[in-house]
Design a protein around this motif. Structure first.
Motif, PDB file in Angstrom:
ATOM      1  N   LYS A  34      -4.970  -0.149  -0.463  1.00  0.00           N
ATOM      2  CA  LYS A  34      -3.727  -0.813  -0.030  1.00  0.00           C
ATOM      3  C   LYS A  34      -2.725  -0.680  -1.178  1.00  0.00           C
ATOM      4  O   LYS A  34      -2.958  -1.161  -2.285  1.00  0.00           O
TER       5      LYS A  34
ATOM      6  N   ILE B  29      -4.436  -5.722   6.553  1.00  0.00           N
ATOM      7  CA  ILE B  29      -5.613  -4.843   6.479  1.00  0.00           C
ATOM      8  C   ILE B  29      -6.319  -4.811   7.841  1.00  0.00           C
ATOM      9  O   ILE B  29      -6.685  -3.759   8.362  1.00  0.00           O
TER      10      ILE B  29
ATOM     11  N   LEU C 139      -1.702   1.365   4.015  1.00  0.00           N
ATOM     12  CA  LEU C 139      -3.136   1.470   3.708  1.00  0.00           C
ATOM     13  C   LEU C 139      -3.488   2.957   3.792  1.00  0.00           C
ATOM     14  O   LEU C 139      -3.401   3.553   4.862  1.00  0.00           O
TER      15      LEU C 139
END
Ligand SMILES: Cc1ncc(COP(=O)(O)O)c(C=O)c1O
Length: 309
Positions: free
Chosen positions: A32, A169, A15
């Motif tokens: 991402k 995430i 990320l």
């Protein structure tokens, strides 16, 4: 990083803070890097989950042929995953998809069936083009007694993103405020948004649509053609769950093209148009909400898959 097999390389993408595109305010946009997956796109996640689940439920067995309608990215993911599992794979694809996608499918050992376009054009595949390719894929699967993936209706793609993209995430950016993604089957958006909201229901989840094909936002399609290949076919995908979407941001072809080019020139990330669409929407959100917020979005596939990038 060490991996024992190609399949182990699927998931766990970095990320990255898009420092060159986040503007001068306090907000930050994170991308991402799904284009780094072995098949070159986010769809590797769904492909792996679908094949694993099909084996587990007994719907797929060793050596059995797998068939799917694809815009190229799911096909690349399935082609490489099927090879690793020992299943032949046939990709049914509209002629509107770029020749680069065809080349990649060939390289991964897929058999390819190309279908005529109904109302799309080169680089622009519409809902009608997709419907036609899906019908042909379904008939072929029946004829060959093959496993038909049916990505628009297969819940494993939601599972993939609920179990991998969302947690990744969340672990990398647990002070995330906003998640943004464009919509093809809606697997990425639905699975990821569902996970993130389960961790913190205040995370704002936003879908992205082309301005003139904004069926989810407006219920209407003014023009089925746009440059964001792999997304927004002018139909409401069965995986779409409007309860998870706090907002929908629309983008036009010009801004998508500009931001996609900025991602390569300025940020050093050679990615496709849906990545540009996602980041264009994130930039719009930051311009409207000038605050110290963290936005995560998806850089869906590599620019090598496009003719004009
Ligand atoms: C380039 C690209 N971006 C975004 C998407 C959207 O992914 P999903 O089908 O999970 O909505 C796709 C899907 O094929 C794609 O090919």
């Amino acid at each position: 990083m060490k991996a024992a097999s190609t399949l182990e390389l699927i998931t766990r993408t970095p990320l990255l803070h898009l420092d060159k595109l986040s503007g001068t305010g306090k907000g930050k946009i994170y991308g991402k890097l799904e284009y780094l997956q072995p098949g070159g796109s986010v769809k590797d996640r769904a492909a792996l989950q679908i094949i694993k689940d099909a084996y587990q439920s007994g719907r797929l067995s060793k050596g059995q042929t797998v068939v799917e309608m694809t815009s190229g990215n799911m096909g690349a993911g399935l082609a490489l995953v099927c090879r690793q599992f020992g299943n032949p794979f046939i990709a049914v694809m509209s002629k509107g998809n770029s020749p680069e996608r065809l080349k990649i499918l060939h390289a991964f050992g897929a058999e390819i069936v190309l279908t005529e376009q109904v109302d799309g054009g080169p680089g622009m595949v519409t809902g009608k083009d997709i419907e036609q390719a899906s019908r042909i894929a379904r008939e072929l699967a029946e004829e060959k007694n093959a496993f038909y993936v049916d990505q628009f209706n297969n819940p494993s793609s939601i599972t993939a993103h609920f179990e991998t993209t969302g947690p990744e995430i969340w672990n990398d950016l647990n002070n995330i405020d906003v998640f943004i993604a464009s919509i093809g089957t809606a697997g990425t958006f639905t699975g990821t948004a569902k996970y993130l909201k389960s961790k913190n229901r205040n995370i704002v989840c936003i879908a992205v649509e082309p301005q003139n094909t904004a069926i989810l936002k407006t219920g209407r399609v003014l023009n089925p053609r746009h440059i964001i290949q792999g997304t927004s076919y002018g139909l409401v995908p069965p995986h779409w769950n409007s309860a998870l979407a706090d907002d929908i941001i629309t983008v036009d072809d010009q801004e998508v093209e500009r931001v996609t080019k900025q991602l390569s020139y300025e940020q050093g990330l050679y990615v496709g148009y849906s990545s540009g669409a996602n980041v264009a929407a994130a930039i719009k959100y930051l311009e409207k909400n000038n605050a110290a917020i963290n936005i995560a979005t998806i850089l869906c596939d590599t620019g090598y898959k496009y003719t004009d990038l």
